[in-house]
Design a protein around this motif. Structure first.
Motif, PDB file in Angstrom:
ATOM      1  N   ASP A  21       0.624  10.206  -3.627  1.00  0.00           N
ATOM      2  CA  ASP A  21      -0.360  11.184  -3.160  1.00  0.00           C
ATOM      3  C   ASP A  21       0.235  12.204  -2.188  1.00  0.00           C
ATOM      4  O   ASP A  21      -0.488  13.066  -1.667  1.00  0.00           O
ATOM      5  CB  ASP A  21      -1.533  10.473  -2.462  1.00  0.00           C
ATOM      6  CG  ASP A  21      -2.488   9.824  -3.445  1.00  0.00           C
ATOM      7  OD1 ASP A  21      -2.414  10.147  -4.645  1.00  0.00           O
ATOM      8  OD2 ASP A  21      -3.305   8.983  -3.016  1.00  0.00           O
ATOM      9  N   PHE A  22       1.533  12.112  -1.932  1.00  0.00           N
ATOM     10  CA  PHE A  22       2.165  12.974  -0.927  1.00  0.00           C
ATOM     11  C   PHE A  22       1.895  14.455  -1.184  1.00  0.00           C
ATOM     12  O   PHE A  22       1.498  15.198  -0.277  1.00  0.00           O
ATOM     13  CB  PHE A  22       3.677  12.711  -0.909  1.00  0.00           C
ATOM     14  CG  PHE A  22       4.453  13.733  -0.123  1.00  0.00           C
ATOM     15  CD1 PHE A  22       4.393  13.759   1.268  1.00  0.00           C
ATOM     16  CD2 PHE A  22       5.250  14.682  -0.766  1.00  0.00           C
ATOM     17  CE1 PHE A  22       5.107  14.709   1.999  1.00  0.00           C
ATOM     18  CE2 PHE A  22       5.953  15.635  -0.041  1.00  0.00           C
ATOM     19  CZ  PHE A  22       5.888  15.639   1.343  1.00  0.00           C
ATOM     20  N   MET A  41       2.097   3.064   7.521  1.00  0.00           N
ATOM     21  CA  MET A  41       2.154   4.504   7.719  1.00  0.00           C
ATOM     22  C   MET A  41       3.514   5.002   7.247  1.00  0.00           C
ATOM     23  O   MET A  41       4.549   4.416   7.588  1.00  0.00           O
ATOM     24  CB  MET A  41       1.933   4.851   9.196  1.00  0.00           C
ATOM     25  CG  MET A  41       1.660   6.326   9.460  1.00  0.00           C
ATOM     26  SD  MET A  41       3.155   7.289   9.688  1.00  0.00           S
ATOM     27  CE  MET A  41       3.768   6.633  11.243  1.00  0.00           C
ATOM     28  N   GLU A  42       3.496   6.052   6.434  1.00  0.00           N
ATOM     29  CA  GLU A  42       4.732   6.699   5.995  1.00  0.00           C
ATOM     30  C   GLU A  42       4.859   8.016   6.753  1.00  0.00           C
ATOM     31  O   GLU A  42       3.983   8.875   6.665  1.00  0.00           O
ATOM     32  CB  GLU A  42       4.722   6.946   4.478  1.00  0.00           C
ATOM     33  CG  GLU A  42       4.348   5.731   3.636  1.00  0.00           C
ATOM     34  CD  GLU A  42       5.256   4.532   3.839  1.00  0.00           C
ATOM     35  OE1 GLU A  42       6.471   4.737   4.076  1.00  0.00           O
ATOM     36  OE2 GLU A  42       4.759   3.394   3.771  1.00  0.00           O
ATOM     37  N   THR A  82       0.819  -1.215   0.000  1.00  0.00           N
ATOM     38  CA  THR A  82       0.000   0.000   0.000  1.00  0.00           C
ATOM     39  C   THR A  82       0.853   1.265   0.000  1.00  0.00           C
ATOM     40  O   THR A  82       0.351   2.361  -0.241  1.00  0.00           O
ATOM     41  CB  THR A  82      -0.936   0.031   1.224  1.00  0.00           C
ATOM     42  OG1 THR A  82      -0.154   0.061   2.417  1.00  0.00           O
ATOM     43  CG2 THR A  82      -1.858  -1.168   1.234  1.00  0.00           C
ATOM     44  N   ALA A  83       2.153   1.132   0.270  1.00  0.00           N
ATOM     45  CA  ALA A  83       3.006   2.303   0.485  1.00  0.00           C
ATOM     46  C   ALA A  83       3.070   3.233  -0.716  1.00  0.00           C
ATOM     47  O   ALA A  83       3.065   4.462  -0.571  1.00  0.00           O
ATOM     48  CB  ALA A  83       4.418   1.839   0.860  1.00  0.00           C
ATOM     49  N   GLN A  84       3.157   2.664  -1.935  1.00  0.00           N
ATOM     50  CA  GLN A  84       3.383   3.521  -3.091  1.00  0.00           C
ATOM     51  C   GLN A  84       2.214   4.477  -3.337  1.00  0.00           C
ATOM     52  O   GLN A  84       2.404   5.593  -3.823  1.00  0.00           O
ATOM     53  CB  GLN A  84       3.656   2.672  -4.335  1.00  0.00           C
ATOM     54  CG  GLN A  84       4.904   1.818  -4.240  1.00  0.00           C
ATOM     55  CD  GLN A  84       6.156   2.621  -3.871  1.00  0.00           C
ATOM     56  OE1 GLN A  84       6.376   3.712  -4.397  1.00  0.00           O
ATOM     57  NE2 GLN A  84       6.961   2.073  -2.965  1.00  0.00           N
ATOM     58  N   GLY A  85       0.995   4.060  -3.000  1.00  0.00           N
ATOM     59  CA  GLY A  85      -0.144   4.968  -3.119  1.00  0.00           C
ATOM     60  C   GLY A  85       0.021   6.196  -2.236  1.00  0.00           C
ATOM     61  O   GLY A  85      -0.411   7.307  -2.580  1.00  0.00           O
ATOM     62  N   ILE A  86       0.660   6.011  -1.084  1.00  0.00           N
ATOM     63  CA  ILE A  86       0.922   7.133  -0.182  1.00  0.00           C
ATOM     64  C   ILE A  86       1.949   8.073  -0.798  1.00  0.00           C
ATOM     65  O   ILE A  86       1.781   9.302  -0.786  1.00  0.00           O
ATOM     66  CB  ILE A  86       1.410   6.618   1.194  1.00  0.00           C
ATOM     67  CG1 ILE A  86       0.301   5.811   1.883  1.00  0.00           C
ATOM     68  CG2 ILE A  86       1.853   7.780   2.079  1.00  0.00           C
ATOM     69  CD1 ILE A  86       0.730   5.180   3.203  1.00  0.00           C
ATOM     70  N   GLY A  95       8.089  13.540 -13.176  1.00  0.00           N
ATOM     71  CA  GLY A  95       8.403  14.915 -13.561  1.00  0.00           C
ATOM     72  C   GLY A  95       7.783  15.948 -12.638  1.00  0.00           C
ATOM     73  O   GLY A  95       7.946  17.155 -12.856  1.00  0.00           O
ATOM     74  N   GLU A  96       7.064  15.502 -11.598  1.00  0.00           N
ATOM     75  CA  GLU A  96       6.438  16.408 -10.632  1.00  0.00           C
ATOM     76  C   GLU A  96       7.397  16.680  -9.468  1.00  0.00           C
ATOM     77  O   GLU A  96       8.000  15.766  -8.931  1.00  0.00           O
ATOM     78  CB  GLU A  96       5.150  15.794 -10.074  1.00  0.00           C
ATOM     79  CG  GLU A  96       3.988  15.801 -11.031  1.00  0.00           C
ATOM     80  CD  GLU A  96       3.266  17.143 -11.054  1.00  0.00           C
ATOM     81  OE1 GLU A  96       3.452  17.938 -10.106  1.00  0.00           O
ATOM     82  OE2 GLU A  96       2.532  17.385 -12.021  1.00  0.00           O
ATOM     83  N   LYS A  97       7.518  17.943  -9.073  1.00  0.00           N
ATOM     84  CA  LYS A  97       8.326  18.291  -7.911  1.00  0.00           C
ATOM     85  C   LYS A  97       7.607  17.844  -6.637  1.00  0.00           C
ATOM     86  O   LYS A  97       6.461  18.227  -6.399  1.00  0.00           O
ATOM     87  CB  LYS A  97       8.570  19.791  -7.864  1.00  0.00           C
ATOM     88  CG  LYS A  97       9.521  20.305  -8.938  1.00  0.00           C
ATOM     89  CD  LYS A  97      10.944  19.844  -8.643  1.00  0.00           C
ATOM     90  CE  LYS A  97      11.929  20.474  -9.628  1.00  0.00           C
ATOM     91  NZ  LYS A  97      13.309  19.972  -9.407  1.00  0.00           N
ATOM     92  N   LEU A  98       8.265  17.030  -5.837  1.00  0.00           N
ATOM     93  CA  LEU A  98       7.673  16.521  -4.614  1.00  0.00           C
ATOM     94  C   LEU A  98       8.401  17.029  -3.376  1.00  0.00           C
ATOM     95  O   LEU A  98       8.248  16.484  -2.289  1.00  0.00           O
ATOM     96  CB  LEU A  98       7.669  14.985  -4.629  1.00  0.00           C
ATOM     97  CG  LEU A  98       6.873  14.329  -5.767  1.00  0.00           C
ATOM     98  CD1 LEU A  98       6.983  12.808  -5.696  1.00  0.00           C
ATOM     99  CD2 LEU A  98       5.415  14.755  -5.742  1.00  0.00           C
ATOM    100  N   GLU A  99       9.157  18.093  -3.539  1.00  0.00           N
ATOM    101  CA  GLU A  99       9.890  18.654  -2.410  1.00  0.00           C
ATOM    102  C   GLU A  99       8.952  19.408  -1.473  1.00  0.00           C
ATOM    103  O   GLU A  99       7.874  19.857  -1.881  1.00  0.00           O
ATOM    104  CB  GLU A  99      10.972  19.608  -2.905  1.00  0.00           C
ATOM    105  CG  GLU A  99      12.041  18.936  -3.764  1.00  0.00           C
ATOM    106  CD  GLU A  99      12.931  19.957  -4.432  1.00  0.00           C
ATOM    107  OE1 GLU A  99      12.419  21.060  -4.761  1.00  0.00           O
ATOM    108  OE2 GLU A  99      14.121  19.675  -4.625  1.00  0.00           O
TER     109      GLU A  99
END
Length: 456
Positions: free
Chosen positions: A167-168, A211-212, A160-164, A295-299
């Motif tokens: 969506d971060f 939980m992440e 399930t982790a990758q979905g988190i 290609g999305e900035k996730l910082e």
């Protein structure tokens, strides 16, 4: 050292089937390897396990939010995460009579435990030679759309982790949180295991509680230590005997490619020490991989320090089915009574017990059933209740003991005279007379009290 125990996996499997906790799926067609259905009591128990996890993550904290991400994600999620290229096990096949397939690493681990040379392993079923190992990807494939072609291939999530992680950015924008904070979810995952086994310990589909926790890089080690202690304490707070639990750090050669440090909460099952939950320091591996892949900035940008960074992640990842199995195993007990009779009882923490109170009329006449149902209805808001009028009261007590019901309320002739009932305690077998009107407060109070297993 762990204390001696009467429990075996065979006893747990038999009890679960006899009382309808868990039983083989599609059994009338011969079943399918390691897929199971949860019956009434199993659903209630498992839901209580999940409720306690949510309580620990959300109700008792202010720094974790909830998520329920999709089981089927865009295929590129698994490409970026490394699952398509690296989520595999070494598969060998018996070249002898049985032709069974095995995980080579499991055979080698078993050989080392026996003091044998792991490079000389043979088929454990028929003794035949084994083929050369080949990688076996654990993800289930399926197709979307009306035509099965390459472009329509998708995968059932193996975690399930990758979905988190994907969506971060969205959760960060709407939750009004900032690191350190966590995103938690419970959901089904699917792995095409080569050698599933040991009842519900390893199955093709299973439920994860993950939980992440996203933290500033400089704080990651402190939070890793925090979550290792918090997750170990969760099991002991719910009654698991501490001498049957341990926190085991991974050796360097055990670490996943993304982890700079992982420790497992392990439980001493009848099959030996086995993992319940891993607490991993994932660094910024996942956010970095998805930032590059999408290609999305996730910082995260900190407006106070004007610093921009990819948070590091601490991941407590637990198996709901494994936790449920551990609670069942730890609770199972047999007690010899007067006359040599043996009582089987599940000494579950009352908050985990599928049924909190069973209401039993002593006889099925004289208005006792009607009053017993009235009492049952008055207790519904306190917790799951059950009305039971079948068989002798002794047999009904035994049934409730086997499903772990902490308290039985018995309606008898005296009840009709003074509106008092007998409350029987599952663990001590003590009985006390209590006024009907006092029952809801009594049971609610007992549920709120700390609890320690009588087996400890």
């Amino acid at each position: 050292m762990a204390s001696a125990d009467v429990v075996t996996m065979d006893k747990i499997v038999a009890l679960c089937k006899r009382r309808g906790f868990v039983f083989p799926a599609s059994e009338i067609y011969g079943g399918i390897a390691n897929t199971y259905d949860y019956g009434h009591y199993g659903v209630l128990l498992k839901n209580n396990v999940k409720a306690e996890w949510w309580r620990a993550m959300l109700q008792d904290r202010d720094d974790v939010v909830a998520l329920d991400s999709a089981i089927i994600q865009h295929p590129r999620v698994w490409e970026s995460s490394g699952h398509l290229a690296g989520f595999s096990d070494p598969l060998v096949q018996c070249l002898g009579e049985c032709k069974k397939r095995w995980r080579l690493d499991h055979l080698q681990e078993a050989a080392v435990e026996r003091g044998e040379d792991p490079s000389l392993v043979r088929c454990p079923q028929c003794g035949g030679e084994l083929s050369e190992p080949r990688d076996f990807n654990l993800m289930f494939k399926t197709q979307i759309g009306t035509v099965a072609d390459t472009g329509s291939t998708v995968y059932l999530r193996p975690e399930t982790a990758q979905g988190i992680f994907v969506d971060f950015k969205q959760v960060l924008a709407v939750s009004r949180k900032k690191p350190p904070f966590g995103i938690a979810q419970i959901g089904k995952s699917f792995r095409n295991e080569i050698t599933p086994g040991n009842f519900i310990f390893r199955t093709l589909e299973f439920e994860q509680m993950e939980m992440e926790f996203f933290v500033p890089p400089a704080e990651s080690q402190t939070w890793h230590e925090h979550w290792m202690k918090a997750r170990f304490d969760w099991y002991t707070d719910l009654g698991v005997r501490e001498d049957h639990l341990r926190l085991r750090p991974h050796e360097q050669d055990e670490l996943s490619h993304y982890s700079s440090g992982t420790s497992d909460v392990e439980y001493l099952f009848p099959i030996g020490w086995s993992e319940l939950e891993g607490i991993a320091h994932r660094g910024d591996y996942d956010l970095s991989a998805h930032q590059q892949g999408s290609g999305e900035k996730l910082e995260y940008f900190d407006p106070q320090t004007r610093e921009r960074y990819l948070p590091h992640v601490i991941e407590p990842a637990a198996g709901c089915d494994r936790a449920t199995l551990a609670f069942l195993v730890d609770a199972y007990d047999e007690e010899e009574l007067e006359g040599g009779d043996v009582r089987t009882v599940l000494r579950l923490h009352p908050r985990l017990a599928p049924v909190k109170v069973a209401v039993l009329p002593l006889v099925k006449k004289d208005g006792q059933p009607e009053l017993a149902r009235e009492i049952r209805d008055s207790l519904r808001r306190v917790g799951q209740t059950e009305y039971d009028e079948g068989g002798s009261v002794g047999k009904r007590y035994r049934r409730q003991d086997e499903v772990g019901t902490p308290w039985c309320v018995t309606v008898d002739h005296q009840t009709l005279e003074d509106r008092t009932v007998t409350v029987r305690d599952r663990d001590t077998l003590e009985q006390e007379r209590v006024a009907i009107d006092d029952l809801p407060a009594l049971i609610a109070g007992r549920l709120a009290q700390p609890w320690r297993s009588p087996k400890a």
